[in-house]
Design an enzyme around this catalytic site. Structure first.
Site, PDB file in Angstrom:
ATOM      1  N   ARG A  99      28.947   1.886 -18.248  1.00 59.22           N
ATOM      2  CA  ARG A  99      28.662   3.292 -18.492  1.00 59.22           C
ATOM      3  C   ARG A  99      28.159   3.435 -19.928  1.00 59.22           C
ATOM      4  O   ARG A  99      28.363   2.551 -20.767  1.00 59.22           O
ATOM      5  CB  ARG A  99      29.920   4.144 -18.297  1.00 59.22           C
ATOM      6  N   LYS A 133      36.966   3.922 -18.256  1.00 62.56           N
ATOM      7  CA  LYS A 133      37.530   5.261 -18.146  1.00 62.56           C
ATOM      8  C   LYS A 133      39.054   5.198 -18.135  1.00 62.56           C
ATOM      9  O   LYS A 133      39.638   4.375 -17.446  1.00 62.56           O
ATOM     10  CB  LYS A 133      37.023   5.922 -16.860  1.00 62.56           C
ATOM     11  N   HIS A 158      23.154   6.443 -16.190  1.00 62.45           N
ATOM     12  CA  HIS A 158      24.023   6.136 -15.057  1.00 62.45           C
ATOM     13  C   HIS A 158      23.222   5.577 -13.885  1.00 62.45           C
ATOM     14  O   HIS A 158      23.786   4.886 -13.029  1.00 62.45           O
ATOM     15  CB  HIS A 158      24.812   7.376 -14.633  1.00 62.45           C
ATOM     16  N   ARG A 178      23.479   1.878 -13.944  1.00 62.12           N
ATOM     17  CA  ARG A 178      24.743   1.402 -13.356  1.00 62.12           C
ATOM     18  C   ARG A 178      24.640   1.397 -11.827  1.00 62.12           C
ATOM     19  O   ARG A 178      25.023   0.426 -11.164  1.00 62.12           O
ATOM     20  CB  ARG A 178      25.888   2.297 -13.822  1.00 62.12           C
ATOM     21  N   HIS A 192      35.708  -0.056  -9.840  1.00 58.71           N
ATOM     22  CA  HIS A 192      36.043   1.060  -8.968  1.00 58.71           C
ATOM     23  C   HIS A 192      37.496   0.954  -8.517  1.00 58.71           C
ATOM     24  O   HIS A 192      37.959  -0.133  -8.166  1.00 58.71           O
ATOM     25  CB  HIS A 192      35.148   1.062  -7.721  1.00 58.71           C
ATOM     26  N   TYR A 194      26.920   1.996  -2.091  1.00 59.63           N
ATOM     27  CA  TYR A 194      25.746   1.262  -2.562  1.00 59.63           C
ATOM     28  C   TYR A 194      25.136   0.368  -1.481  1.00 59.63           C
ATOM     29  O   TYR A 194      24.195  -0.368  -1.755  1.00 59.63           O
ATOM     30  CB  TYR A 194      26.122   0.404  -3.777  1.00 59.63           C
TER      31      TYR A 194
END
Length: 389
Positions: free
Chosen positions: A217, A243, A330, A333, A356, A365
């Site tokens: 990110r 995050k 993003h 990514r 994730h 994806y």
């Protein structure tokens, strides 16, 4: 709308806003009564500050969540004349309509983007952005319910409707392989006459490869250090703090290490980093290894790369150029995860690479199966087509 109630957004406190005493939430109709309060908050602003403080270690998330909290607090008190802790499900139905069409001072282009009198919207929010905003607000309300501050979360009653509730989700904000290769090729055509141009070229070239090669990110790339690259059993890895302070390890390819070596040699460093280095993985404009970029700077550099690539592509592929103009950090990514999936990489590995929490998130994806289905369907249709009479 009187935006003067907003003061500066300094780091301490995480939210600076003053509300009239009658609307501060002390007597909100949705306040929990008789239970054990888990937080020391008497007013809505104090309660929201405590929620925001949970994200102090994630600056990008904090900025996003603070923006949504400010919007809701001001809308509730100024548009409805109610404190946040008195909002009902019906009120949030109105709020969702408002997000779709913010009017007047809320989105006045004459107002500055920063400061106490700034506008809080650039215009109507898309369906996706509204969904994201209400998701953040719902997280706030759930937190306050768990803290014993609110009796209930009105947004817990909200259900997904329409196409978004019916279709299998697929991420669409990514660059296909051809567009990505064009981006890389376009950078090599940048002018490099002056020392400044050469320095900017090398940094931009390295940054987009880093973002794509690792799936970082913008905030993660901004805070990455050279020492975060390390070798284990003859293979290179990148240690990432993502995050919420979550740590992860991302495989680094031989090609990306070669790109890193080129960037380091340009700045007079050894080809490979050592564990004792304290410098930034992507250096400042002046090439100072001790100064990290901000996430905003990462975003702007990538947008410039994509804009230049779009300008080169526009004469021959206007649709591709439009996609590049829309793209941002993003997207790189998303492109990394999509291309890994296209190559047949195990979904569990992609989940770890992207950090994730759920493999369901990674599943968005998977486009290759759709591509095969489309190709097979079209081919069969061509085989059975009747000849022209």
């Amino acid at each position: 709308m009187n935006l003067s109630v907003i003061a500066s957004e300094s780091p301490e406190p995480v939210l600076s806003i003053a509300l009239p005493a009658a609307l501060d939430g002390r007597n909100g109709t949705n306040r929990a009564r008789g239970g054990h309060l888990q937080i020391a908050a008497d007013t809505d602003v104090e309660a929201v500050r405590l929620w925001l403080a949970e994200y102090a270690g994630s600056p990008h998330t904090l900025r996003s969540y603070r923006k949504e909290a400010l919007r809701l607090l001001l809308w509730a008190t100024q548009a409805l004349g109610k404190p946040l802790s008195s909002l009902t499900r019906e009120d949030f139905l109105l709020y969702e309509q408002f997000l779709a069409v913010p009017t007047g001072d809320w989105a006045d282009p004459a107002r500055p983007r920063r400061g106490g009198a700034r506008r809080l919207f650039d215009g109507p929010l898309s369906e996706r952005s509204r969904h994201q905003a209400l998701g953040i607000v719902s997280g706030l309300l759930s937190y306050l319910v768990s803290a014993g501050y609110l009796a209930g979360n009105p947004l817990a009653l909200r259900r997904r409707t329409g196409a978004a509730a019916r279709r299998t989700q697929r991420v669409e904000r990514y660059l296909d392989h051809a567009l990505w290769e064009h981006v890389l090729a376009s950078i090599e055509q940048w002018p490099r006459v002056t020392a400044r141009e050469l320095q900017h070229h090398e940094r931009s070239r390295w940054l987009v490869r880093l973002l794509y090669g690792t799936g970082l990110r913008a905030s993660e790339a901004a805070s990455a250090k050279m020492a975060d690259f390390y070798q284990r059993r003859g293979r290179w890895w990148l240690h990432v703090i993502g995050k919420g302070g979550t740590e992860g390890e991302v495989p680094v390819s031989v090609a990306l290490m070669a790109d890193l070596a080129r960037y380091r040699l340009f700045h007079g460093l050894a080809p490979t980093p050592s564990g004792g280095e304290t410098g930034a993985a992507v250096m400042s404009v002046a090439g100072d290894p001790h100064k990290h970029l901000t996430p905003a700077a990462v975003y702007l550099i990538v947008k410039e790369v994509l804009r230049r690539a779009a300008e080169m592509l526009a004469p021959n592929d206007p649709a591709g150029a439009t996609t590049l103009r829309r793209a941002s950090t993003h997207w790189l990514r998303h492109s990394a995860a999509t291309h890994q999936a296209d190559a047949g990489t195990d979904l569990r590995f992609i989940q770890k690479n992207m950090r994730h929490a759920s493999i369901q998130t990674t599943g968005i994806y998977l486009h290759a199966e759709d591509d095969r289905r489309h190709a097979e369907t079209v081919r069969k249709q061509g085989e059975t087509a009747l000849p022209d009479s």
